[in-house]
Design a protein around this motif. Sequence first.
Motif, short mmCIF file in Angstrom:
data_model
loop_
_atom_site.label_atom_id
_atom_site.label_comp_id
_atom_site.label_asym_id
_atom_site.label_seq_id
_atom_site.Cartn_x
_atom_site.Cartn_y
_atom_site.Cartn_z
N HIS A 119 2.38 6.27 2.23
CA HIS A 119 1.20 5.49 1.99
C HIS A 119 0.20 5.80 0.97
O HIS A 119 0.18 6.83 -0.07
CB HIS A 119 -0.14 5.35 3.36
N ASN A 175 0.50 -1.16 -0.05
CA ASN A 175 -0.35 -0.01 -0.05
C ASN A 175 1.02 1.44 -0.48
O ASN A 175 0.32 2.51 -0.06
CB ASN A 175 -0.35 -0.03 1.08
N TYR A 176 2.05 1.23 -0.17
CA TYR A 176 3.15 1.78 -0.42
C TYR A 176 3.90 2.94 -1.37
O TYR A 176 3.92 1.75 -2.30
CB TYR A 176 4.30 1.76 0.91
#
Length: 99
Positions: A86, A67-68
Amino acid sequence: MNVVITDPAADDLEVIGDWIAKDNPARALTFIRELRVACDALADAPQYYQSVPRYEHTGVRRRVHGNYLIFFRVVGEVIEVLHVLHGARDYESILFPEG
């Protein structure tokens, strides 16, 4: 190529680690290690990763890790990791505050 994690990116990693550590300290350590390995792997093929849309002229690229987003640019023989954020964050205002 050498990979350099800038101070803002190092700060990002610390914040990410602290956030994850609230629930799972062991996972925080392993995840930060994964992000650092992903940063180091940029040296293998930095041009493989997409430029940031609408900001191609800046030379900033991004690599996805879970998710980064790992934001970086190539300066000569150095890859500068600018930020690790993020994907839900408003990265444009952080990376390009001047618009």
